[in-house]
Scaffold this active site. Structure first.
Site, PDB file in Angstrom:
ATOM      1  N   HIS A  14      58.297 -74.512 -37.121  1.00  0.00           N
ATOM      2  CA  HIS A  14      58.842 -73.200 -36.739  1.00  0.00           C
ATOM      3  C   HIS A  14      57.848 -72.078 -37.047  1.00  0.00           C
ATOM      4  O   HIS A  14      57.614 -71.191 -36.213  1.00  0.00           O
ATOM      5  CB  HIS A  14      60.149 -72.956 -37.495  1.00  0.00           C
ATOM      6  N   GLU A  51      59.452 -78.519 -33.228  1.00  0.00           N
ATOM      7  CA  GLU A  51      60.569 -77.875 -33.932  1.00  0.00           C
ATOM      8  C   GLU A  51      61.906 -78.355 -33.369  1.00  0.00           C
ATOM      9  O   GLU A  51      62.842 -78.656 -34.123  1.00  0.00           O
ATOM     10  CB  GLU A  51      60.445 -76.361 -33.792  1.00  0.00           C
ATOM     11  N   ASN A  63      37.006 -99.653 -48.409  1.00  0.00           N
ATOM     12  CA  ASN A  63      36.637-100.929 -49.020  1.00  0.00           C
ATOM     13  C   ASN A  63      37.844-101.586 -49.687  1.00  0.00           C
ATOM     14  O   ASN A  63      38.045-102.799 -49.591  1.00  0.00           O
ATOM     15  CB  ASN A  63      35.528-100.720 -50.050  1.00  0.00           C
TER      16      ASN A  63
END
Length: 661
Positions: free
Chosen positions: A48, A70, A388
């Site tokens: 919003h 929204e 990793n």
């Protein structure tokens, strides 16, 4: 007002980035707990607010897309749309599109086509869409109905807004408030006038008369989200009460201040006062303070030589003031590591899904502060380590169950503070690293000789994974296995004056620890001497200082070693020999010399010097490109007497590190 949009651009970019980060965090929290109401409100309010801000900036594509987000979140608030992985994925992709749109529209470029994304959002919000919670679920709605407040007929309210006294752009904040309120209803009037607000002809507060059907709490919340707004009060206006109080001429004929009704006290939302300052200004301040520190050292030297007591007292006061100034300036550059950490949950989530792994990602110590210069450099190393952990360390759910582990793996990212260093640890509870396999691979590619295994500790073997091009992966993937990554991590951390440590237990997991200095600009140093030449050693690397007569010195393979109190044996090196003065490297330290115990990356060695000059605060200056690859040197500094002093780098000064890392 259109001509002034450029002045608001930086404010918009900064605030929109904060909203987007908060929305991503909310979506990840909602994914782990679909029934939580807090994240729903965070995402809805973020969309919003972005819609209103983008509309105010005339970024139409951004405003339209965030409006659709929204609307979808409103369905979630009212339990008309269930939270599932499809919804989370859709909104995360929408946020990526919003970021791209903001980058394009803020630069004046044409926005790319997002009609496909808009259509997906509209479809997801439509009745009967996949994941529709149905009418029965609406009784547990999140939003107005859930908190016992419903939006009724439009009515008028007076919104009193108080800005931070240190607010530098009051007109901008007022403009943002008005734009946000305009999306809640109709702005009827303001006190002072809209023109006065635009011209910044007001103090720290102003009022807005709003006609809206939204509940008071919603109006209050949307205003409170504007930066530097410290208080908001929403009061209904009676039907027989004028919306705006009229001014009454005083006895002198001048217009008096508008009469105000008595208002209830409002507690400030926060007492902190902040001003946005560019990094360039902070860098300049640090440079100037550095020059001031050098000038202070010169004055201290002159005061000591002159014997003038009054001058000495003045210099002592100068020392105190400059130290306080230096501390405050350095503090302005300190930023919570959370600013970097908060970008990783989304990355871990997406990568874990791509790899088919179930991972819980935990973060701690996000409030630990680090110099902005250091913080900006550690993002890529942390990315490499996390990738990793996810690719090599963490097993698939079936493999974890077979090994007697929970199906869900845990990856942790933690920051801690130790003296003048920050330690960042990336760890997992996966399969761990096979030390012997790493050694065998290193021997196969010629990094080590097989018969040297006893000369290497497990920690040193693990660090072999940081050699450029080294990899134990049987095949390369899009994530890892090409022999790049760990060498980048180690090189970057050492470039920053830090160190990398690796610890691993087979079947239980791996831990990578980055030790980093708090700042790179001004550090405490120990000054040591060889003949007439003085060198500086960062005090953070100094463990203890000994006299040769007070410690036990032995020889191993004819080379001198230092035996510490706990029985640990560390190599002993003469500074002159390391710097290439041609003296005998096998001779024992003599009477009158000093031994400085240096520690770096978990390793220690003794440095023999002829003299100790003292301890001093130094300003680190980078070396010319000609000298950057010279081992043992990490920069230069200027002493108070004008002498240029080289700064020793314990990480590359120790010859015993060659081949071990």
């Amino acid at each position: 007002m259109a001509d002034d949009m450029a002045a608001y651009r930086e404010v918009f970019l900064s605030e929109s980035a904060e909203y987007l980060d908060a929305m991503v965090a909310g979506l990840l929290e909602l994914e782990s707990d679909p029934g939580a109401t807090g994240p729903v409100e965070t995402i809805f309010r973020g969309a919003h607010s972005l819609k209103g801000m983008a509309g105010a900036m005339a970024y139409e594509a951004t405003a339209d897309l965030t409006h659709k987000m929204e609307s979808l979140m409103e369905c979630v608030r009212r339990r008309e749309r269930a939270v599932d992985s499809t919804l989370i994925d859709l909104l995360l992709r929408a946020i990526d599109e919003v970021k791209a749109l903001i980058a394009e529209e803020s630069e004046g470029a044409a926005a790319h086509d997002v009609s496909g994304m808009v259509a997906e959002l509209v479809e997801a919000a439509s009745p009967g869409a996949a994941g529709d919670a149905g009418g029965d679920a609406r009784e547990g709605a999140v939003g107005p109905a859930a908190v016992g407040v419903t939006a009724g007929a439009a009515r008028r309210v007076r919104v009193a807004v108080t800005l931070d006294q240190a607010c530098a752009l009051r007109s901008v904040r007022a403009y943002m408030v008005l734009k946000r309120l305009s999306h809640m209803g109709t702005v009827v009037d303001t006190v002072p006038s809209a023109q006065d607000l635009e011209d910044e002809q007001f103090g720290d507060s102003f009022e807005v008369v709003l006609e809206s059907a939204e509940p008071d709490s919603a109006v209050r919340d949307v205003v409170a989200q504007v930066s530097e707004v410290v208080a908001v009060a929403v009061e209904p206006i009676a039907e027989d009460e004028p919306a705006v109080a009229e001014t009454v001429p005083d006895a002198a004929g001048a217009a008096a201040e508008p009469e105000r009704r008595v208002r209830r006290a409002v507690t400030k939302l926060g007492e902190s006062q902040t001003v946005r300052v560019s990094i360039g200004h902070l860098d300049t301040l640090v440079d100037l303070v550095g020059e001031l520190v050098i000038l202070r050292a010169r004055m201290e030297r002159h005061a000591g030589l002159s014997g003038d007591r009054e001058l000495a007292e003045t210099v002592e006061d100068l020392h105190r003031l400059t130290s306080e100034l230096q501390h405050e300036v350095m503090q302005t550059r300190m930023v919570p590591v959370g600013n970097i950490f908060n970008r990783f949950p989304r990355m871990v989530r997406d990568l874990a899904r791509d790899l088919g792994k179930d991972v819980a990602f935990e973060m701690a110590g996000t409030d630990i502060e680090l110099d902005r210069t250091v913080l900006d450099e550690i993002g890529d190393p942390i990315v490499h380590l996390l990738r990793n952990c996810l690719d090599h360390g963490v097993e698939r759910p079936d493999d974890r169950r077979a090994a007697g582990k929970p199906a869900r793996a845990t990856v942790e990212l933690e920051a801690t503070r130790e003296r003048d260093q920050v330690r960042i640890r990336v760890s997992d509870d996966g399969r761990g690293m096979d030390v012997e396999r790493i050694w065998s691979r290193a021997a196969d590619v010629g990094l080590v000789r097989p018969e040297e295994r006893e000369q290497y500790s497990d920690r040193q073997v693990l660090l072999l994974t940081c050699v450029p091009g080294f990899s134990t992966a049987e095949r390369a993937t899009k994530v890892s296995g090409r022999g790049v990554g760990m060498d980048v991590v180690k090189g970057k951390i050492e470039y920053l004056g830090g160190a990398l440590e690796i610890a691993s237990t087979a079947g239980r997991g791996t831990s990578f620890t980055l030790s980093l200095p708090l700042t790179l600009a001004i550090v405490q140093a120990l000054l040591v001497g060889i003949g007439d030449q003085v060198y500086a050693v960062p005090l953070s690397a100094v463990g203890e200082v000994y006299s040769p007569d007070d410690v036990r010195i032995e020889t191993v393979d004819a080379r001198p070693v230092l035996v510490l109190r706990d029985g640990e044996v560390v190599p002993l090196h003469h500074l002159g020999v390391l710097l290439g003065d041609g003296s005998d490297p096998l001779r024992l330290p003599g009477s009158g010399e000093h031994i400085v115990l240096l520690t770096h990356g978990g390793q220690s060695f003794g440095l023999v010097t002829e003299s100790l000059v003292g301890r001093q605060e130094i300003v680190i200056k980078p070396l010319s490109r000609i000298f950057r690859n010279v081992r043992g040197l990490g920069g230069a500094t200027l002493l108070g007497d004008g002498r240029v002093v080289l700064i020793l780098d314990p990480r590359t000064l120790d010859p015993s590190r060659e081949g071990a890392s």
